[in-house]
Design a protein around this motif. Structure first.
Motif, mmCIF file in Angstrom:
data_model
loop_
_atom_site.group_PDB
_atom_site.id
_atom_site.type_symbol
_atom_site.label_atom_id
_atom_site.label_comp_id
_atom_site.label_asym_id
_atom_site.label_seq_id
_atom_site.Cartn_x
_atom_site.Cartn_y
_atom_site.Cartn_z
ATOM 1 N N VAL A 21 0.866 -1.181 0.000
ATOM 2 C CA VAL A 21 0.000 0.000 0.000
ATOM 3 C C VAL A 21 0.903 1.231 0.000
ATOM 4 O O VAL A 21 1.520 1.556 1.022
ATOM 5 C CB VAL A 21 -0.945 0.004 1.225
ATOM 6 C CG1 VAL A 21 -1.804 1.253 1.225
ATOM 7 C CG2 VAL A 21 -1.813 -1.247 1.234
ATOM 8 N N PRO A 22 1.035 1.891 -1.161
ATOM 9 C CA PRO A 22 1.912 3.062 -1.244
ATOM 10 C C PRO A 22 1.309 4.266 -0.516
ATOM 11 O O PRO A 22 0.087 4.340 -0.330
ATOM 12 C CB PRO A 22 2.023 3.315 -2.747
ATOM 13 C CG PRO A 22 0.807 2.708 -3.328
ATOM 14 C CD PRO A 22 0.413 1.570 -2.429
ATOM 15 N N GLN A 23 2.159 5.180 -0.136
ATOM 16 C CA GLN A 23 1.729 6.393 0.567
ATOM 17 C C GLN A 23 2.102 7.622 -0.252
ATOM 18 O O GLN A 23 3.193 7.679 -0.834
ATOM 19 C CB GLN A 23 2.421 6.474 1.936
ATOM 20 C CG GLN A 23 2.157 5.288 2.843
ATOM 21 C CD GLN A 23 0.710 5.173 3.251
ATOM 22 O OE1 GLN A 23 0.082 6.148 3.635
ATOM 23 N NE2 GLN A 23 0.170 3.966 3.152
ATOM 24 N N GLY A 24 1.214 8.600 -0.317
ATOM 25 C CA GLY A 24 1.511 9.876 -0.954
ATOM 26 C C GLY A 24 1.447 9.883 -2.471
ATOM 27 O O GLY A 24 1.901 10.840 -3.085
ATOM 28 N N VAL A 25 0.919 8.812 -3.076
ATOM 29 C CA VAL A 25 0.772 8.749 -4.532
ATOM 30 C C VAL A 25 -0.664 8.376 -4.878
ATOM 31 O O VAL A 25 -1.444 8.009 -4.005
ATOM 32 C CB VAL A 25 1.761 7.736 -5.171
ATOM 33 C CG1 VAL A 25 3.194 8.193 -4.965
ATOM 34 C CG2 VAL A 25 1.574 6.347 -4.613
ATOM 35 N N CYS A 26 -1.014 8.431 -6.137
ATOM 36 C CA CYS A 26 -2.383 8.158 -6.574
ATOM 37 C C CYS A 26 -2.771 6.679 -6.473
ATOM 38 O O CYS A 26 -3.927 6.353 -6.239
ATOM 39 C CB CYS A 26 -2.578 8.627 -8.012
ATOM 40 S SG CYS A 26 -2.293 10.397 -8.236
ATOM 41 N N SER A 27 -1.817 5.795 -6.665
ATOM 42 C CA SER A 27 -2.112 4.358 -6.603
ATOM 43 C C SER A 27 -2.474 3.963 -5.177
ATOM 44 O O SER A 27 -1.888 4.453 -4.211
ATOM 45 C CB SER A 27 -0.904 3.546 -7.058
ATOM 46 O OG SER A 27 -0.578 3.877 -8.380
ATOM 47 N N LYS A 54 11.148 11.123 -9.594
ATOM 48 C CA LYS A 54 10.294 12.053 -8.843
ATOM 49 C C LYS A 54 9.043 12.420 -9.624
ATOM 50 O O LYS A 54 9.039 12.510 -10.836
ATOM 51 C CB LYS A 54 11.063 13.328 -8.490
ATOM 52 C CG LYS A 54 12.221 13.072 -7.565
ATOM 53 C CD LYS A 54 11.749 12.568 -6.222
ATOM 54 C CE LYS A 54 12.924 12.278 -5.309
ATOM 55 N NZ LYS A 54 12.561 11.456 -4.174
ATOM 56 N N CYS A 55 7.980 12.643 -8.871
ATOM 57 C CA CYS A 55 6.682 13.046 -9.402
ATOM 58 C C CYS A 55 6.284 14.327 -8.664
ATOM 59 O O CYS A 55 7.056 14.851 -7.862
ATOM 60 C CB CYS A 55 5.682 11.911 -9.163
ATOM 61 S SG CYS A 55 4.134 12.074 -10.073
ATOM 62 N N ARG A 56 5.093 14.795 -8.865
ATOM 63 C CA ARG A 56 4.645 16.005 -8.162
ATOM 64 C C ARG A 56 4.632 15.762 -6.646
ATOM 65 O O ARG A 56 4.490 14.630 -6.190
ATOM 66 C CB ARG A 56 3.267 16.428 -8.662
ATOM 67 C CG ARG A 56 2.203 15.434 -8.302
ATOM 68 C CD ARG A 56 0.833 15.913 -8.726
ATOM 69 N NE ARG A 56 -0.069 14.786 -8.531
ATOM 70 C CZ ARG A 56 -0.936 14.364 -9.396
ATOM 71 N NH1 ARG A 56 -1.088 15.001 -10.525
ATOM 72 N NH2 ARG A 56 -1.691 13.334 -9.140
ATOM 73 N N GLY A 57 4.792 16.807 -5.889
ATOM 74 C CA GLY A 57 4.776 16.694 -4.445
ATOM 75 C C GLY A 57 5.990 15.957 -3.891
ATOM 76 O O GLY A 57 5.968 15.457 -2.787
ATOM 77 N N ASN A 58 7.046 15.847 -4.706
ATOM 78 C CA ASN A 58 8.280 15.166 -4.329
ATOM 79 C C ASN A 58 8.074 13.686 -3.985
ATOM 80 O O ASN A 58 8.825 13.107 -3.221
ATOM 81 C CB ASN A 58 9.009 15.893 -3.187
ATOM 82 C CG ASN A 58 10.480 15.651 -3.229
ATOM 83 O OD1 ASN A 58 11.062 15.455 -4.296
ATOM 84 N ND2 ASN A 58 11.115 15.648 -2.078
ATOM 85 N N CYS A 103 5.944 8.023 -8.141
ATOM 86 C CA CYS A 103 4.936 7.016 -8.507
ATOM 87 C C CYS A 103 5.580 5.686 -8.890
ATOM 88 O O CYS A 103 5.214 4.646 -8.348
ATOM 89 C CB CYS A 103 4.043 7.540 -9.623
ATOM 90 S SG CYS A 103 3.079 8.980 -9.112
ATOM 91 N N PRO A 104 6.565 5.644 -9.810
ATOM 92 C CA PRO A 104 7.163 4.366 -10.138
ATOM 93 C C PRO A 104 7.959 3.772 -8.985
ATOM 94 O O PRO A 104 7.964 2.569 -8.762
ATOM 95 C CB PRO A 104 8.095 4.691 -11.308
ATOM 96 C CG PRO A 104 7.661 5.979 -11.839
ATOM 97 C CD PRO A 104 7.037 6.710 -10.685
ATOM 98 N N ASP A 105 8.666 4.614 -8.256
ATOM 99 C CA ASP A 105 9.524 4.157 -7.158
ATOM 100 C C ASP A 105 8.662 3.598 -6.053
ATOM 101 O O ASP A 105 8.941 2.612 -5.421
ATOM 102 C CB ASP A 105 10.357 5.336 -6.671
ATOM 103 C CG ASP A 105 11.440 4.934 -5.685
ATOM 104 O OD1 ASP A 105 11.565 3.753 -5.350
ATOM 105 O OD2 ASP A 105 12.170 5.840 -5.275
#
Length: 71
Positions: A8-14, A62-66, A69-71
């Motif tokens: 369960v990722p945190q801080g991303v859309c997924s 890096k993606c938005r908001g630092n 998403c892939p990482d």
């Protein structure tokens, strides 16, 4: 030996990632939520590769908001 991992990722859309591994090889990646095109692309590029190779390719992107998403 095949194993399945749920993350369960945190801080991303997924919302969830389900990864099926056979030893050190990624057999299947299912990403729930997020941009469908990006998540399908990441999944297809990861499948059939060694886990360490995939980590080396996407770690630190890096993606938005630092976030990453892939990482």
């Amino acid at each position: 030996m095949t194993q399945q991992f749920h993350y369960v990722p945190q801080g991303v859309c997924s919302r969830e990632m389900i990864i099926t591994m056979n030893g050190e090889t990624i057999e299947h990646v299912q990403i729930i939520g997020g941009c469908a095109g990006n998540t399908q692309g990441v999944s297809r590029l990861a499948e059939g590769r060694n886990i360490d190779e995939v980590i080396g390719l996407i770690e630190g992107i890096k993606c938005r908001g630092n976030t990453s998403c892939p990482d």
